[in-house]
Design a protein around this motif. Structure first.
Motif, PDB file in Angstrom:
ATOM      1  N   LEU A  11       0.839  -1.200   0.000  1.00  0.00           N
ATOM      2  CA  LEU A  11       0.000   0.000   0.000  1.00  0.00           C
ATOM      3  C   LEU A  11       0.873   1.249   0.000  1.00  0.00           C
ATOM      4  O   LEU A  11       1.904   1.294   0.671  1.00  0.00           O
ATOM      5  CB  LEU A  11      -0.891   0.008   1.239  1.00  0.00           C
ATOM      6  N   GLN A  13       0.388   5.784  -0.443  1.00  0.00           N
ATOM      7  CA  GLN A  13      -0.518   6.917  -0.620  1.00  0.00           C
ATOM      8  C   GLN A  13      -0.240   7.640  -1.932  1.00  0.00           C
ATOM      9  O   GLN A  13       0.898   7.609  -2.430  1.00  0.00           O
ATOM     10  CB  GLN A  13      -0.363   7.888   0.544  1.00  0.00           C
ATOM     11  N   PRO A  14      -1.239   8.283  -2.482  1.00  0.00           N
ATOM     12  CA  PRO A  14      -1.012   9.079  -3.703  1.00  0.00           C
ATOM     13  C   PRO A  14       0.109  10.080  -3.487  1.00  0.00           C
ATOM     14  O   PRO A  14       0.190  10.738  -2.439  1.00  0.00           O
ATOM     15  CB  PRO A  14      -2.352   9.774  -3.925  1.00  0.00           C
ATOM     16  N   PRO A  89      -3.607   6.931  -8.028  1.00  0.00           N
ATOM     17  CA  PRO A  89      -4.557   5.819  -7.830  1.00  0.00           C
ATOM     18  C   PRO A  89      -4.630   4.899  -9.042  1.00  0.00           C
ATOM     19  O   PRO A  89      -4.813   3.679  -8.879  1.00  0.00           O
ATOM     20  CB  PRO A  89      -5.877   6.543  -7.569  1.00  0.00           C
ATOM     21  N   GLU A  90      -4.469   5.458 -10.232  1.00  0.00           N
ATOM     22  CA  GLU A  90      -4.545   4.633 -11.438  1.00  0.00           C
ATOM     23  C   GLU A  90      -3.327   3.735 -11.623  1.00  0.00           C
ATOM     24  O   GLU A  90      -3.292   2.920 -12.551  1.00  0.00           O
ATOM     25  CB  GLU A  90      -4.734   5.501 -12.686  1.00  0.00           C
ATOM     26  N   THR A  92      -2.656   1.613  -9.370  1.00  0.00           N
ATOM     27  CA  THR A  92      -3.075   0.412  -8.657  1.00  0.00           C
ATOM     28  C   THR A  92      -3.231  -0.744  -9.626  1.00  0.00           C
ATOM     29  O   THR A  92      -3.971  -0.641 -10.608  1.00  0.00           O
ATOM     30  CB  THR A  92      -4.400   0.649  -7.919  1.00  0.00           C
ATOM     31  N   THR A 116      -1.169  -1.104  -4.396  1.00  0.00           N
ATOM     32  CA  THR A 116      -2.422  -0.383  -4.196  1.00  0.00           C
ATOM     33  C   THR A 116      -2.116   1.040  -3.755  1.00  0.00           C
ATOM     34  O   THR A 116      -1.443   1.249  -2.743  1.00  0.00           O
ATOM     35  CB  THR A 116      -3.293  -1.074  -3.143  1.00  0.00           C
ATOM     36  N   THR A 118      -3.727   4.289  -2.419  1.00  0.00           N
ATOM     37  CA  THR A 118      -4.955   4.738  -1.775  1.00  0.00           C
ATOM     38  C   THR A 118      -4.634   5.650  -0.609  1.00  0.00           C
ATOM     39  O   THR A 118      -3.618   5.489   0.067  1.00  0.00           O
ATOM     40  CB  THR A 118      -5.779   3.535  -1.285  1.00  0.00           C
ATOM     41  N   SER A 119      -5.538   6.602  -0.373  1.00  0.00           N
ATOM     42  CA  SER A 119      -5.365   7.491   0.759  1.00  0.00           C
ATOM     43  C   SER A 119      -6.132   6.978   1.961  1.00  0.00           C
ATOM     44  O   SER A 119      -6.090   7.578   3.030  1.00  0.00           O
ATOM     45  CB  SER A 119      -5.835   8.902   0.392  1.00  0.00           C
TER      46      SER A 119
END
Length: 119
Positions: A11, A13-14, A89-90, A92, A116, A118-119
């Motif tokens: 994971l 973050q953007p 996000p894209e 991912t 992934t 994601t925020s």
């Protein structure tokens, strides 16, 4: 045959960064180039980046990751890395390490590593 194993997904973050690694085993002496593909949910698998090991090392990127991702590798140790910066996000997707032993097709694939954003 060449076996590929990816590591480093997870994971993020953007706007953040994440790195992927891939190690090859088997007939690694025959590898002419290595690279990365990805597949997002509901989408077709797409090319991300490649690094050639024959002659002068050369890198290739898809337009969607150029200037954000960097591919690098070590021919002697048959490894390839993907440094992902400024992720979106894209981005991912499941990222697959690939290798080419012939010079004109990706004939070895790893099992994939999930990334992934994601925020």
């Amino acid at each position: 045959q060449v076996q590929l194993v990816e590591s480093g997904g997870g994971l993020v973050q953007p706007g953040g960064s994440l790195g992927l690694s891939c190690g090859a085993s088997g007939r690694t002496f025959s590898i002419k180039r290595m690279g990365w593909f990805r597949q997002a949910p509901g989408k077709e698998r797409e090319f991300v980046a490649a690094l050639t090991y024959t002659g002068r090392p050369t890198t290739f990127y898809s337009n969607s990751v150029k200037d954000r991702f960097t591919i690098s590798g070590d021919k002697e140790n048959s490894t390839v890395y993907l440094q992902m910066n400024s992720v979106k996000p894209e981005d991912t997707a499941v990222y697959y390490c690939v290798a080419d032993q012939i010079g004109n097709r990706w004939d070895s694939w790893g099992r994939g590593s999930q990334v992934t954003v994601t925020s």
